[in-house]
Design a protein around this motif. Sequence first.
Motif, mmCIF file in Angstrom:
data_model
loop_
_atom_site.group_PDB
_atom_site.id
_atom_site.type_symbol
_atom_site.label_atom_id
_atom_site.label_comp_id
_atom_site.label_asym_id
_atom_site.label_seq_id
_atom_site.Cartn_x
_atom_site.Cartn_y
_atom_site.Cartn_z
ATOM 1 N N GLU A 974 0.820 -1.198 0.000
ATOM 2 C CA GLU A 974 0.000 0.000 0.000
ATOM 3 C C GLU A 974 0.861 1.258 0.000
ATOM 4 O O GLU A 974 0.585 2.213 -0.732
ATOM 5 N N GLU A 975 1.929 1.264 0.785
ATOM 6 C CA GLU A 975 2.779 2.452 0.852
ATOM 7 C C GLU A 975 3.471 2.699 -0.481
ATOM 8 O O GLU A 975 3.626 3.842 -0.904
ATOM 9 N N GLU A 976 3.849 1.652 -1.172
ATOM 10 C CA GLU A 976 4.490 1.808 -2.475
ATOM 11 C C GLU A 976 3.508 2.381 -3.492
ATOM 12 O O GLU A 976 3.852 3.240 -4.310
ATOM 13 N N ARG A 977 2.248 1.919 -3.443
ATOM 14 C CA ARG A 977 1.242 2.436 -4.381
ATOM 15 C C ARG A 977 0.964 3.913 -4.117
ATOM 16 O O ARG A 977 0.821 4.703 -5.055
ATOM 17 N N VAL A 978 0.898 4.287 -2.859
ATOM 18 C CA VAL A 978 0.667 5.693 -2.524
ATOM 19 C C VAL A 978 1.851 6.545 -2.968
ATOM 20 O O VAL A 978 1.683 7.657 -3.464
ATOM 21 N N ARG A 979 3.064 6.011 -2.826
ATOM 22 C CA ARG A 979 4.255 6.766 -3.226
ATOM 23 C C ARG A 979 4.295 6.964 -4.740
ATOM 24 O O ARG A 979 4.666 8.039 -5.228
ATOM 25 N N VAL A 980 3.909 5.939 -5.483
ATOM 26 C CA VAL A 980 3.870 6.068 -6.945
ATOM 27 C C VAL A 980 2.832 7.094 -7.364
ATOM 28 O O VAL A 980 3.062 7.929 -8.262
ATOM 29 N N LEU A 981 1.664 7.060 -6.714
ATOM 30 C CA LEU A 981 0.629 8.040 -7.038
ATOM 31 C C LEU A 981 1.088 9.454 -6.691
ATOM 32 O O LEU A 981 0.844 10.403 -7.446
#
Length: 1008
Positions: A974-981
Motif C-alpha cells: 500500500e505504501e508503495e502504491r501511494v508513493r507512486v501516485l
Amino acid sequence: MDELLRPSSIVRTTKSEAEPGFLLELSTSAGNQHSIKERQPKPAHKTPTTPADALEILKTEPDYDSLISALAFLSRHEAPGSSLTSIKQPSPLSAQLVQVLVSEIVPNYWALLIEDADQPKTSALRLLLYCLSSITGVNAILVRLKALTAEAKSEAAAKARRPDIALGLGILLDLLCRLLQGDGWLLEAFRLATSGHDGPARARPRLQEIVATFGGGRIVSLAAEADEIVKSDAPSKQAGDIWPADSLQYTQWLGRNTAKLASDPSNDEAKATSDLFAKALRLGHPDALIKLLLSELVVTPRADPAVFGTLLGHLAQTEQRRVLFSVLKIFSAEHLDRLGRCESEDSKPLISAVAGALNGIRGSNDNATKHFVEWLTGSSGAGLGEGIGIRRAVLAAISQSKDNIVAVLEKSLAQFGDQLYIKHSPILQQEAHAQVLLLSAGYVHRKSPIKLAMLLRSSIWLNTISNRLRAPQQKARILGMVVGEALSGLVDKGDKRLNFKMEETDEEEGAWYKGLTEISDDIGPLDFLFKPRVDSPKRKRQPKLVQRPVTAQLPPTGFIIEELSDEEAPEEDDIVPYAKPDSDPEDSDEDATLVTRNKPKAPVYIRDLIKYLRDTESYDHQKLALTTTPTLIRRKADYGTEVSEHAEELASLLVGLSDKFELENFEELRVQGMIAIAVAKPEKMGQWFAKTFFDGDYSVSQRASILVVLGISARELAGFETSDYSAAAAFPSKTLPERVERLYISNNPAYTQPSSALKPLPPNALDNIVTSLTSAFLAPMAASAADAATGPDVLKLSTFSSRLEQSKETQDQQLHPNPKIKYTPHNKTRVRIIPNKTAHLLATFFFSPLTARFQAALHSSSRANQTILFHPHLLALYLKTLALLLHAAGPSTLALPQLTADFWRLLLGTAVRARAVGDLPVTQAVLFGFAALLDVNENRMREVCEELGREVVEAQEWVAGVFAGLRGGDEGGEEERVRVLAAGVLVRLREGVEKWRMVLVGDLIGFG
C-alpha cells in the motif's frame, strides 16, 4: 455436586423467636413434621404507630403482613405524633427508612412483591414504590448499584464472583425501571422540593440536586454498567428492557418529563427547568430531545409555543443558538421540505403556520431574534441544502420589525458582493443567500421603499454587481445578474431598469428567482401543523403524455388462424415440451406441515415492493423484495409516477435495511436497489442521498454504502458503467422475439448475445474504479519515461502512414484554429460540441450538495457531524467519491471552474490534511483527488493557475512533502502504491507550474 444438594425449604426466624433449643431433630414422618409446626411459635402481626416503630419493624425482617402494615403507615402524607411529615421529605429518619427499604427489604422480598404487583392499589409493591419515589430513594438505589458494580468488577470478585451480585443488580435495575415509570415523575419531585415552608433558600439546593441527578447522566452510566454485568453473568437468560440503560430512551423519558414540567402552570421554577433541559442536551441525543419537546409543547393542539420560548430564555447564548438552529432544521425536514420550491398556493398556509410557531417561540426574546438573523446571514448557509420554505418562514417571523428585516437585507447584500465569499463559498450556499437577499428586499420594499432605493444607490450595491460580474464561475455571475435585475426592477422604472439581456436570466430558474421579491408571508395559526401530511404539489401534477407508436389492434374476441405453406413452415417444430420432473422439491421435507405451498409472488407495483421491504419478519418477502428491487425500479422509472412518488421512502428503507436472515449477496442487492433509484430520479435523489449521508442516523457501513451509490450511479449516468439490470429491466415490447432476433441479428459479427446472469456488485467497487483510473492517470507518464530511457526521439523510427496522418492533423489545425469545432483528419467533417446535460446534472445534484454539506458540517458543533467527518474510512471514501463525480462530469462541464475551486480547496483544508498525516488510506484519497483534478483540467491548466495560483503551489509543496515522507520499498504494498501516485501527481503539478510560471508570478507576490 451443587445441583444435587438443594434445600427443600427455607424458614426465616428473627432473633427474638430463636430459643436455646432451636435446633431440633427432624423426622421424615408426616406426624413429626406436623408436631414440629405446632411447637414453633407464630410471629405476631405488628402494626407501627410511629415512624420509629416502622423503622424497627423493617430492620427485624418482618413477615409479609407486618411489612404491608409498615409500608401503608409510611405511605401516609402525615405521621401523627412525629416530626416526620412524609417519607419523601428529606430528613435523617426518612434517609434511614429509605436505606433499609433498598438494602434489606427489596433484596429479600422482591419475588413476593412482584407476585403481588397485579393486586389493587393497596399492594405492597405500589406502597414500596410510593415510599421510594423521591430523590432520596433514587440516590439510595444508585449508591447500591454503584457498590455492587464495584464489587463485581473487583479482582477478588472476578476470580470467584458470587451469584447473588448479578441477582441483586437485576433486582435493583427492575426496581429503578418501575420507580421512574411515568411522565409526571419530575413534576412531583419539583413540587415536593418546593412544598415546604423553608423558603427558597432551602428549596434551591434540593432542586439543584434533582437537576444534577437526573440531568448529569449518572443514572444512564450506572444502569448501563450494571446491565452489562447482569447480561454477562447469565447470557442465555432472556433479559428485560432496562430502558434507563439506553441513553436514547432515557433522554426521551427526560424530555417528556421536562415538557410536563414546563407546561404546568403551577411550576414557578423556570430557571431550574431550563437547567435540566440544558443538561439533557448533553446526554448525546440533542436532536431527538428537541424534536420531542417541539411535538409536546408546540406541534400539538392547544399548545402554546411561548412555553418553549420560556424554556429557551434561561439558557446560555450558545445553547440558545444551538437549540434554535436545530428547531429550524426539524421544521424544515418535517414540514417544509416536501413543498420543494413552494410554487403552489397550497404551501403558503403551512409556511405561515411554521412562521407563527417560530414567532411564538421567539416572543420578546431579543437574543432569539439575533440568532434568527445570524442564521439567515451567517456562514451556515441559511439552511444549506434545505428548501426555501424554512427561509420564508423565518423571514416572515422577523419581518414584524422593520429594523430586523433591514438588518438582514444589509448584511445579505454586503456578504453577497464580497470577493472572498464569491471565490470560496460553495454555489449551493450562494444560492441560499441569494434567496434570502431577494425575499428580504421584497419585505423592505413594501415597508420602506425609500430605504431600498437609498441602498441601491450606495457603493455597496455597485461593488456587489461589479464583483459578481468579475466572478470566475459562470453560476456566480448568473446569480449576480438575476439579483441585479430583480432589485433594480423594484426601484427603477422604464429604461433605467437593469437588464443584462441574457438568456439565463429569463429562463425558468431566473424567472423563479426574480419572483421571490413579490412573496409575502404572514404569521398564521398553527392548525396546519397538526393536519396529516398531504402529497406535495409536485405529486399532483398530471403525468406527461408519452407518444407511442400506433400498433395494429387485435380483434377483441376470437382467434386468428393462418395457414402456412410448406416453404414458410419451419423445418423443425419450435415447441419443445417441458420434461416431467422426477420429484417435487417441495415434497423433499419429511414433515408435510413444513411445506409452503402459498409462496408470495414477486411484486409488480412499487407499493407492493415497499410492503415487502417493511415486512422484516418474513424471509420470503425480504428475499423477493431485494432480488426484485433493481429491476422493478428501472422498469417503472419512465412509466407513470410510482417511482417519483415513493423514491425517498424506498431509499430510506433500503439504506436502513439490515441483513436479519443472512441472505446471499444481501449487500450487493441492497446497493443495486439504491443505485437504481438514484439513476431513475437523479435530480431528486442525488440531493437526498447527500443530505442523508450527513444528517441521517446511520452506521458507518450504511453511510459508506450511500457514497458507493453516489459514485456508481454517477458513472452510470455518465456512460462509464453499464449495469446488467438495465437490460433485464427492459420491457418485452422493446426487444425482438427470440426467433426473429436469430434471423436478423445473429449474423452480425459485431453482435454479442447479452448475458442473462446478473453480476453482483463487488464490495470494493469504488476501490476498483479508483485503481483503474489511477493506472490510466499514470500510464502516459510511465510510457514517456520508458521512451526517454530508450534514446532520443530523433532516432526513433515511424512509418510513412503515421507521419502522413500526423502532418494532415497539423494542417487541419492550422487551417481551422477554432478549438470549439473538431475535425477529422480525412473527411474534414465538422463535429460540433453538444451541451453536456449529464455533466450539469452531476455537478448540480451530486457534487455540489456533497461539498456544501461538508463545509457546513465543518462549522457545525454537532458531535455526530464531527464523527462522520473524521472517521478515516468514511473520509477516504468521501474524497474518492467526489473525485469520481468530478471525473464522471468530465472536462466539458460548464461549472468545471467552480467544481475545481471547491474540490481543490477542500483537499487543501486543514481538517483533511490533518487527518491524512499518518493515515495512508486518507492520503491516497487526497492524492487521487488531485489526480482527478489534473486529469479533468488537463486542457485548462492556464486558467487553473490564474484562478488558483496559491492553491496550486501549496498543493505542490504538500505532495512533495508526502512523497519525501514515504519510504516505499514494499513492492506491490500500500505504501508503495501511494508513493507512486504521489510521484505522478507531483510530476503533473510541476509540469503545470513550469509551463505557466509567468502566470503564477503575479498571484504569488508575497506568498510565504
